[in-house]
Design an enzyme around this catalytic site. Structure first.
Site, PDB file in Angstrom:
ATOM      1  N   ALA A 145       0.835  -1.191   0.000  1.00  0.00           N
ATOM      2  CA  ALA A 145       0.000   0.000   0.000  1.00  0.00           C
ATOM      3  C   ALA A 145       0.873   1.246   0.000  1.00  0.00           C
ATOM      4  O   ALA A 145       2.054   1.205   0.348  1.00  0.00           O
ATOM      5  CB  ALA A 145      -0.914  -0.007   1.223  1.00  0.00           C
ATOM      6  N   GLY A 200       0.209  -5.391   0.225  1.00  0.00           N
ATOM      7  CA  GLY A 200      -0.818  -5.294  -0.800  1.00  0.00           C
ATOM      8  C   GLY A 200      -0.371  -5.814  -2.146  1.00  0.00           C
ATOM      9  O   GLY A 200      -1.197  -6.260  -2.951  1.00  0.00           O
ATOM     10  N   GLU A 205      -1.047  -9.380  -1.976  1.00  0.00           N
ATOM     11  CA  GLU A 205      -2.503  -9.565  -1.999  1.00  0.00           C
ATOM     12  C   GLU A 205      -3.049  -9.397  -3.415  1.00  0.00           C
ATOM     13  O   GLU A 205      -3.980 -10.109  -3.815  1.00  0.00           O
ATOM     14  CB  GLU A 205      -3.161  -8.574  -1.041  1.00  0.00           C
ATOM     15  CG  GLU A 205      -2.878  -8.909   0.428  1.00  0.00           C
ATOM     16  CD  GLU A 205      -3.458  -7.886   1.390  1.00  0.00           C
ATOM     17  OE1 GLU A 205      -4.435  -8.214   2.081  1.00  0.00           O
ATOM     18  OE2 GLU A 205      -2.918  -6.762   1.456  1.00  0.00           O
ATOM     19  N   GLU A 225       2.853  -6.081   7.170  1.00  0.00           N
ATOM     20  CA  GLU A 225       1.930  -5.116   7.774  1.00  0.00           C
ATOM     21  C   GLU A 225       2.034  -5.052   9.292  1.00  0.00           C
ATOM     22  O   GLU A 225       1.824  -3.989   9.890  1.00  0.00           O
ATOM     23  CB  GLU A 225       0.475  -5.460   7.386  1.00  0.00           C
ATOM     24  CG  GLU A 225       0.125  -5.164   5.952  1.00  0.00           C
ATOM     25  CD  GLU A 225       0.351  -6.336   5.017  1.00  0.00           C
ATOM     26  OE1 GLU A 225      -0.198  -6.332   3.906  1.00  0.00           O
ATOM     27  OE2 GLU A 225       1.095  -7.264   5.402  1.00  0.00           O
TER      28      GLU A 225
END
Length: 674
Positions: free
Chosen positions: A68, A114, A117, A139
């Site tokens: 992210a 992310g 992901e 994270e």
């Protein structure tokens, strides 16, 4: 659909769509809001056009997607706002997952957070066979857990034990391990990555399913048992009141088992709550402090190729080993070979553990050579002095080294306490001396203090920072002054702990007071790890200045050569690298002990800022976190003071001053912290 700012969509002759991410104006890809909105628009077009297959690639040579865009975390004002943002991101990846065609992530570099992901939302994943590539979920280091479906899809692919361990620890995987775990489907030679991704897209194999074992472990009756075991393991590292994210992740899995729409919804709610906790906000702050230190060390200067280290003790030997591990030729000098041999043996053990590949370990060890005569000095780009803390001995050594060094070579000292103006006084060119102060253990501590004297050449200081960056350390430039930054701030903390020991407070209770605050080690154990000889050496600067005196409990152990972990006994006896602490359960420390310890450190941090030992308050916080292990979730000593309230801290210091003496007098610089 036309290309967008961050994505390029093409279709080849076989009807395979290629969607390449190339975040504009950035060296690495990250999933910002704009990037995700553009991806959603491309998915609209792909759902409408129905390509034969879709392959997602990265146009950045260095990596796939880093995760992210953490900058966007800073502006979030509430858990509801965070939840809405996360759910939007989840829904974009849900649309990717629901495409009615084969989807393949071609992973050419790191895929983290992310980024991983995004790859997991594809039906297949192929990764380049490059040992430098890492995949994982970091994270937890930011006080959160995966939020774009990772807590669901990772469990589905890798099973609950492997997936939860990956997310709870934040560790990363190399491609081969990711394949074994089931997170990727194929490994490809880097030059054939796109070709193999295309082969999979055109002739997709059956999708991976969970094994029988993993399906059983994910059953509702078993999840509470496994979750309890996970909590017990996490509790060995962190406490829920300090780091709530791993516990929230376990709660998610126990409740939902990584299955169903409710699991995605709960993941978003949980992450939304975590993003707004003080722990996460401070850990995000620490992330940006780290990025600042990394940037400060970047330079276009010629990298060092040869390092010569003088002094083969624990610090000198470990500095030499670390430099060899970072690819440099290293010569290690001491008075006799018998002093160098133990350092070489430690280095070999370190390389063997670090590099399971015997060939690579041997190649690394071959770069490190014992050098009693100092033959490596004329070829060295950096010469690091790491001998015992004695001004005259260091000056005599420099007198022998300086005439033999290359004119442009950096001369650096690893002194932990002696100011550089004294050390450089007899040099023909005092401006060439800087400090490169490493911390013990060298392989684990990320910080190097780059010390500049009033006489230091600015370009040499910059080259010192570049060298620290080259060997993957965080560099922070400090003014030459007693104790520099980290030891200066630590000394009142350690001294107060030792003073408490003299008062008869059990050692384990003193450590527990600091650990309850969030410190990774209590001050008594830390003193043993650093070495009581080092504590005394650094402390002499303060003892001689009259700021404090050497406590008898420290002086006695020093006189008996009980230096701590390195000798097997200090304040504690050490067995198998662990301190043998007496049981302190049921005992209570004085109510003000924690404040005595921590506020002495915080007050000294204010003094360091006032005296401009470093340039600003953020650098004070960064140095004390990365060099002294100050609880990261607190954001640094000055950030902690702001969160607690500067007025409240000053009032508390005055109370401690009345109860315990003038050493707690608030520093005059507190107004600058507000």
């Amino acid at each position: 659909m036309p290309d967008t700012a961050n994505w390029t969509l093409t279709t080849d002759e076989s009807g395979v769509a290629w969607l390449a991410i190339d975040k504009a104006g950035a060296s690495a890809n990250s999933l910002s809001r704009a990037v995700m909105e553009e991806l959603n628009a491309h998915l609209d077009a792909l759902h409408a056009s129905r390509p034969r297959a879709l392959i997602i690639t990265s146009a950045k040579k260095g990596g796939f997607v880093a995760g992210a865009d953490i900058k966007e975390f800073i502006g979030i004002q509430s858990p509801d706002e965070a939840y809405a943002m996360i759910r939007q991101g989840q829904q974009v990846l849900d649309r990717l997952e629901s495409l009615p065609c084969a989807t393949v992530a071609a992973i050419n570099g790191f895929a983290l957070g992310g980024g991983l992901e995004l790859a997991l939302a594809c039906k297949f994943r192929v990764v380049a066979d490059d040992p430098s590539i890492t995949l994982g979920f970091p994270e937890v280091m930011l006080g959160v857990h995966p939020g774009l479906g990772g807590t669901v899809r990772a469990v589905r692919l890798a099973g609950p034990i492997a997936a939860m361990d990956l997310m709870l620890t934040g560790r990363t995987l190399r491609p081969q391990k990711a394949l074994q775990m089931g997170l990727v489907d194929r490994i490809a030679p880097p030059a054939q990555l796109n070709q193999i991704a295309r082969e999979i897209a055109l002739d997709p194999p059956p999708q991976r399913g969970a094994s029988l074992k993993n399906r059983l472990l994910n059953l509702a009756p078993l999840r509470p048992i496994l979750a309890g075991q996970m909590r017990a393991q996490v509790a060995k590292r962190v406490r829920p009141e300090h780091y709530p994210a791993p516990y929230a992740l376990i709660d998610l899995w126990q409740e939902h088992g990584g299955k169903g729409p409710q699991a995605y919804e709960a993941e978003a709610r949980s992450m939304g709550q975590l993003l707004c906790t003080p722990a996460s906000r401070n850990l995000v702050r620490v992330f940006f402090l780290q990025e600042r230190l990394k940037s400060a060390g970047k330079s276009g200067a010629e990298p060092a190729k040869h390092v010569h280290v003088v002094g083969a003790g624990v610090m000198g030997g470990d500095i030499a080993a670390w430099c060899a591990a970072r690819g440099m030729t290293v010569t290690l000098q001491d008075r006799e070979l018998k002093y160098i041999t133990p350092a070489l043996e430690r280095a070999k053990a370190f390389f063997d553990k670090r590099y399971p590949d015997a060939t690579r370990s041997a190649q690394t060890f071959a770069r490190l050579k014992g050098d009693v005569e100092g033959a490596g000095v004329p070829d060295a780009d950096v010469v690091i002095e790491a001998i015992f803390e004695n001004l005259e001995a260091k000056q005599e050594l420099y007198a022998r080294l300086e005439p033999r060094m290359k004119p442009a070579a950096v001369l650096a000292t690893n002194t932990s306490s002696i100011v550089l103006e004294q050390l450089s006084a007899k040099l023909a060119n005092p401006s060439r001396l800087i400090g490169l102060h490493f911390f013990n253990p060298v392989a684990r501590m990320p910080l190097v203090e780059v010390i500049r004297a009033q006489t230091s050449d600015t370009s040499v200081v910059q080259r010192g920072s570049a060298f620290a960056h080259q060997i993957d350390k965080l560099a922070i430039t400090c003014m030459s002054s007693p104790g520099f930054l980290v030891n200066r701030v630590l000394m009142p903390y350690l001294s107060e702990a030792i003073r408490a020991a003299e008062e008869g407070i059990p050692l384990a209770l003193i450590d527990r007071a600091a650990e309850d605050f969030g410190m990774p080690l209590g001050p008594i154990e830390l003193a043993d790890v650093v070495g009581l000889d080092v504590v005394m050496s650094v402390g002499k600067v303060f003892f001689q200045s009259g700021q404090m005196t050497a406590p008898a409990v420290l002086q006695t152990r020093f006189d008996q050569k009980q230096f701590g972990k390195k000798t097997g006994e200090g304040f504690y006896k050490w067995q198998n690298d662990k301190p043998q602490k007496p049981d302190a359960s049921g005992q209570q420390a004085p109510a003000d002990l924690q404040d005595r310890l921590l506020l002495s450190l915080v007050n000294e941090a204010v003094a360091v800022l006032r005296e401009k030992v470093v340039d600003d308050a953020d650098l004070v916080d960064a140095g004390v976190i990365f060099g002294a292990g100050f609880a990261p979730f607190r954001g640094g000593p000055l950030q902690y003071a702001r969160e607690r309230g500067v007025d409240a801290v000053v009032t508390r210091l005055k109370q401690l001053q009345q109860a315990h003496g003038e050493r707690f007098a608030p520093d005059p610089g507190w107004d600058a912290v507000r």
